[in-house]
Design a protein around this motif. Structure first.
Motif, PDB file in Angstrom:
ATOM      1  N   ALA A  19     -48.078 -44.155  72.276  1.00 56.49           N
ATOM      2  CA  ALA A  19     -49.566 -44.087  72.346  1.00 56.49           C
ATOM      3  C   ALA A  19     -49.769 -44.880  73.796  1.00 56.49           C
ATOM      4  N   ARG A  20     -48.994 -45.812  74.232  1.00 59.36           N
ATOM      5  CA  ARG A  20     -49.057 -46.419  75.540  1.00 59.36           C
ATOM      6  C   ARG A  20     -48.408 -45.516  76.644  1.00 59.36           C
ATOM      7  N   GLY A  21     -47.323 -44.862  76.167  1.00 59.91           N
ATOM      8  CA  GLY A  21     -46.543 -44.065  77.238  1.00 59.91           C
ATOM      9  C   GLY A  21     -46.991 -42.587  77.615  1.00 59.91           C
ATOM     10  N   SER A  22     -47.761 -41.957  76.583  1.00 58.23           N
ATOM     11  CA  SER A  22     -48.258 -40.588  76.799  1.00 58.23           C
ATOM     12  C   SER A  22     -49.104 -40.509  75.642  1.00 58.23           C
ATOM     13  N   LYS A  23     -50.436 -40.125  76.134  1.00 57.68           N
ATOM     14  CA  LYS A  23     -51.267 -39.861  75.187  1.00 57.68           C
ATOM     15  C   LYS A  23     -51.059 -38.130  74.539  1.00 57.68           C
ATOM     16  N   ALA A  27     -50.446 -37.235  71.004  1.00 57.61           N
ATOM     17  CA  ALA A  27     -51.515 -36.280  70.295  1.00 57.61           C
ATOM     18  C   ALA A  27     -50.608 -35.199  69.630  1.00 57.61           C
ATOM     19  N   ALA A  28     -49.856 -34.488  70.241  1.00 62.01           N
ATOM     20  CA  ALA A  28     -48.878 -33.653  69.849  1.00 62.01           C
ATOM     21  C   ALA A  28     -48.059 -33.847  68.411  1.00 62.01           C
ATOM     22  N   SER A  29     -47.677 -35.007  68.431  1.00 63.45           N
ATOM     23  CA  SER A  29     -46.642 -35.700  67.691  1.00 63.45           C
ATOM     24  C   SER A  29     -47.551 -35.488  66.093  1.00 63.45           C
ATOM     25  N   LYS A  30     -49.020 -35.524  66.277  1.00 65.90           N
ATOM     26  CA  LYS A  30     -49.686 -35.667  64.982  1.00 65.90           C
ATOM     27  C   LYS A  30     -49.385 -34.359  64.307  1.00 65.90           C
ATOM     28  N   LEU A  31     -49.066 -33.225  64.923  1.00 68.77           N
ATOM     29  CA  LEU A  31     -48.762 -31.936  64.386  1.00 68.77           C
ATOM     30  C   LEU A  31     -47.507 -31.885  63.516  1.00 68.77           C
ATOM     31  N   ASP A  58     -43.344 -49.847  83.330  1.00 75.95           N
ATOM     32  CA  ASP A  58     -43.806 -50.346  82.257  1.00 75.95           C
ATOM     33  C   ASP A  58     -44.455 -49.170  81.417  1.00 75.95           C
ATOM     34  N   HIS A  59     -43.698 -48.306  80.448  1.00 70.04           N
ATOM     35  CA  HIS A  59     -44.466 -47.355  79.903  1.00 70.04           C
ATOM     36  C   HIS A  59     -44.965 -46.340  80.799  1.00 70.04           C
TER      37      HIS A  59
END
Length: 314
Positions: A19-23, A27-31, A58-59
């Protein structure tokens, strides 16, 4: 009684990391289906931590500059080896790798190959040939594609599907290099093969000079077209995946593929502003990928991978 953190705690930390490192990745992981989603978070957390250690970030944010690169690499490698051996490291990102490796029978060579990519950057390495470029892209991204396929349930012995997954990682990295040519040059880095620069008469230390911009645009186009070839090859691996995994992969292919296509289309204007994909465009690619995933076996029937494409090491 062990004071080792529970799986739930490590997974929650990994979710926070993505969540901190790549929005976009979050988002894609929710698929993904829940189990695959958690494993994607675990893998991301370790990759992100290694990248941060190597670059002093840092992230992915606030690069501080690194003067102790070899020591950082040695520490990263030691913690990774401990995690692969099933030892509790006491750091969430490396314990995330421990869980991921145990749950997926991850071949140790794959995470080691990623660390070898960080070593190349630490050495200030530059590609001399196109083959060097592909080898670098493998170490920093193609191997991540292969590990992600394993997260999705692909057997570590399924070389054909892992090749296609690696192709997607190569496509992403080629697109990233194309997009970031100017940014990298200003930071004193260059990932364009020296052979290419010589072919077009572009000096590596002055590639952004106005008199070379048209020729540089041709190299950006070349990178974008190469990225498209590997992206297309990767699509033929999706019939081996479950529906939701195929949906996520095809959505990512569209989203990141758009970056390479934009660079290729813009030519010498590709670096006037940073090329990206808007939120509405990402949603469009996700919707399109849903239909593609449903028809993936018809769209991407069994076929022999193009022998002209670079192949990951065995």
């Amino acid at each position: 009684m062990s004071d080792q953190p529970s799986r739930d705690v490590i997974v929650a930390s990994a979710q926070e990391s993505i969540a901190r490192g790549s929005k976009s990745f979050a988002a894609a992981s929710k698929l993904f289906a829940p189990k695959v989603r958690e494993r994607a978070w675990l893998l991301y957390a370790w990759c992100r931590a290694c990248d941060d250690i190597a670059d002093g970030q840092d992230h992915g944010h606030g690069m501080t500059g690194v003067t102790d690169g070899p020591a950082r690499l040695a520490a990263m490698s030691a913690k990774t080896e401990a995690a692969l051996a099933g030892v509790s490291v006491g750091e969430p990102a490396f314990d995330a790798l421990r869980l991921f490796a145990a749950e997926t029978a991850l071949p140790p060579a794959l995470p080691r190959d990623l660390i070898a990519g960080f070593a190349l950057d630490a050495e200030g390495w530059r590609p001399q040939t196109e083959q060097d470029l592909y080898r670098y892209c493998y170490h920093v991204a193609g191997v991540v594609g292969s590990m992600m396929a394993i997260a999705m349930g692909v057997s570590p012995d399924d070389a054909a599907t892992l090749d296609r997954a690696c192709d997607l990682g190569l496509a992403f990295q080629l697109a990233n290099i194309a997009r970031d040519v100017a940014e990298d040059a200003r930071a004193g880095r260059c990932y364009l093969p020296q052979d290419w620069l010589d072919e077009f008469g572009i000096p590596a230390d002055a590639m952004l000079a106005p008199e070379y911009r048209d020729r540089l645009g041709l190299l950006g186009e070349r990178l974008g077209l190469l990225a498209a070839r590997y992206e297309e090859s990767a699509r033929f691996g999706t019939p081996a995946l479950a529906f939701r995994s195929a949906w996520a992969v095809l959505a990512a292919a569209g989203i990141y593929g758009a970056i390479g296509r934009k660079v290729a289309a813009l030519g010498p204007r590709a670096w006037d502003v940073r090329v990206g994909t808007s939120g509405s465009a990402k949603l469009g690619f996700m919707r399109r990928a849903f239909g593609e995933a449903r028809r993936r076996r018809a769209l991407y029937p069994p076929s022999v991978r193009d022998a002209a494409l670079w192949t990951r090491p065995r």
